[in-house]
Motif scaffolding. Structure first.
Motif, PDB file in Angstrom:
ATOM      1  N   CYS A   1       0.796  -1.238   0.000  1.00 18.28           N
ATOM      2  CA  CYS A   1       0.000   0.000   0.000  1.00 18.28           C
ATOM      3  C   CYS A   1       0.821   1.278   0.000  1.00 18.28           C
ATOM      4  O   CYS A   1       0.283   2.338  -0.303  1.00 18.28           O
ATOM      5  CB  CYS A   1      -0.987  -0.002   1.164  1.00 18.28           C
ATOM      6  SG  CYS A   1      -0.236  -0.004   2.793  1.00 18.28           S
TER       7      CYS A   1
ATOM      8  N   SER B   1       2.001   4.633   0.607  1.00 13.80           N
ATOM      9  CA  SER B   1       1.494   5.783   1.374  1.00 13.80           C
ATOM     10  C   SER B   1       0.006   5.657   1.682  1.00 13.80           C
ATOM     11  O   SER B   1      -0.544   6.483   2.400  1.00 13.80           O
ATOM     12  CB  SER B   1       1.736   7.073   0.596  1.00 13.80           C
ATOM     13  OG  SER B   1       0.949   7.076  -0.584  1.00 13.80           O
ATOM     14  N   GLY B   2      -0.654   4.649   1.108  1.00 14.22           N
ATOM     15  CA  GLY B   2      -2.068   4.434   1.358  1.00 14.22           C
ATOM     16  C   GLY B   2      -2.986   5.181   0.412  1.00 14.22           C
ATOM     17  O   GLY B   2      -4.207   5.103   0.541  1.00 14.22           O
TER      18      GLY B   2
ATOM     19  N   GLY C   1      -5.150  -2.157   3.684  1.00 20.25           N
ATOM     20  CA  GLY C   1      -3.865  -1.919   3.040  1.00 20.25           C
ATOM     21  C   GLY C   1      -2.805  -2.683   3.806  1.00 20.25           C
ATOM     22  O   GLY C   1      -2.765  -2.622   5.034  1.00 20.25           O
TER      23      GLY C   1
ATOM     24  N   CYS D   1       5.834   2.537   5.894  1.00 17.88           N
ATOM     25  CA  CYS D   1       4.711   2.748   4.968  1.00 17.88           C
ATOM     26  C   CYS D   1       3.384   2.677   5.718  1.00 17.88           C
ATOM     27  O   CYS D   1       2.469   3.469   5.446  1.00 17.88           O
ATOM     28  CB  CYS D   1       4.734   1.696   3.855  1.00 17.88           C
ATOM     29  SG  CYS D   1       6.047   1.969   2.655  1.00 17.88           S
TER      30      CYS D   1
ATOM     31  N   SER E   1       0.720   5.614   5.913  1.00 19.17           N
ATOM     32  CA  SER E   1      -0.660   5.337   5.484  1.00 19.17           C
ATOM     33  C   SER E   1      -1.659   5.729   6.563  1.00 19.17           C
ATOM     34  O   SER E   1      -2.692   6.346   6.273  1.00 19.17           O
ATOM     35  CB  SER E   1      -0.824   3.855   5.142  1.00 19.17           C
ATOM     36  OG  SER E   1      -0.054   3.518   4.014  1.00 19.17           O
TER      37      SER E   1
ATOM     38  N   PHE F   1      -4.900  -0.578   8.051  1.00 18.76           N
ATOM     39  CA  PHE F   1      -3.565  -0.835   7.503  1.00 18.76           C
ATOM     40  C   PHE F   1      -2.835  -1.810   8.419  1.00 18.76           C
ATOM     41  O   PHE F   1      -2.905  -1.676   9.642  1.00 18.76           O
ATOM     42  CB  PHE F   1      -2.774   0.473   7.379  1.00 18.76           C
ATOM     43  CG  PHE F   1      -3.338   1.405   6.347  1.00 18.76           C
ATOM     44  CD1 PHE F   1      -3.134   1.168   4.995  1.00 18.76           C
ATOM     45  CD2 PHE F   1      -4.084   2.510   6.722  1.00 18.76           C
ATOM     46  CE1 PHE F   1      -3.668   2.023   4.038  1.00 18.76           C
ATOM     47  CE2 PHE F   1      -4.621   3.369   5.786  1.00 18.76           C
ATOM     48  CZ  PHE F   1      -4.411   3.120   4.435  1.00 18.76           C
TER      49      PHE F   1
END
Length: 165
Positions: A28, A30-31, A47, A54, A58, A73
């Motif tokens: 993912c 930065s989302g 994600g 990351c 995110s 996430f």
């Protein structure tokens, strides 16, 4: 980036076909694609990335955009996803060699009648990636329909998985 734009265009098309959907954004970063999926009406988005930084970025982007429901996430390596519950859409915007090495895991994450959206593929690699995924799907007796798109030197492969033969 072109691969992000290709993925967004694909998500827009898929979201117009049927909602509600659930989605897994593999790698993912930065989302941005996970958050965009949520804004398009995809209700359950997860994600995953193998890089803890990351996941932090995110989550920060999630909070900064006031998206509170339906997006999570997790810090997980791609190889550890094999036991995950299948979803309607799996999105993976990562390099072609990683996509191909994990083809078995990725396609099994997709429910029948779902979509596998792959990008991060150089246009010169697209044919090899498509042939590899179709071979893996055929070995597992899963029917599929592919769509490809190019933007600059980058490509996207979208596979609709129609189920078992």
């Amino acid at each position: 980036h072109e691969t992000t734009r290709l993925c967004l265009e694909s998500l827009i098309s898929i979201s117009k076909l049927s909602l509600p959907l659930d989605l897994m954004d593999v790698g993912c970063g930065s989302g941005i694609l996970s958050l965009s999926a949520s804004l398009l009406g995809i209700e359950n988005v997860i994600g995953v990335d193998n890089d803890a930084d990351c996941i932090k970025v995110s989550r920060d982007n999630l909070n900064a955009n006031n998206i509170s429901a339906g997006v999570t996430f997790e810090n997980l390596p791609l190889e550890n996803l094999s036991g995950s519950e299948p979803v309607d859409v799996v999105l993976a915007n990562i390099q072609a060699d990683i996509l191909m090495a994990n083809a078995c895991v990725l396609h099994k994450l997709v429910r029948n009648e779902g979509y596998l959206v792959l990008s991060g593929i150089l246009s010169k690699e697209l044919k090899a990636v498509e042939e590899h995924f179709l071979r893996i799907l055929n070995e597992d007796s899963r029917l599929s329909e592919t769509t490809t798109r190019n933007m600059g030197e980058w490509s996207l492969l979208q596979i609709k998985i129609s189920g078992e033969t």
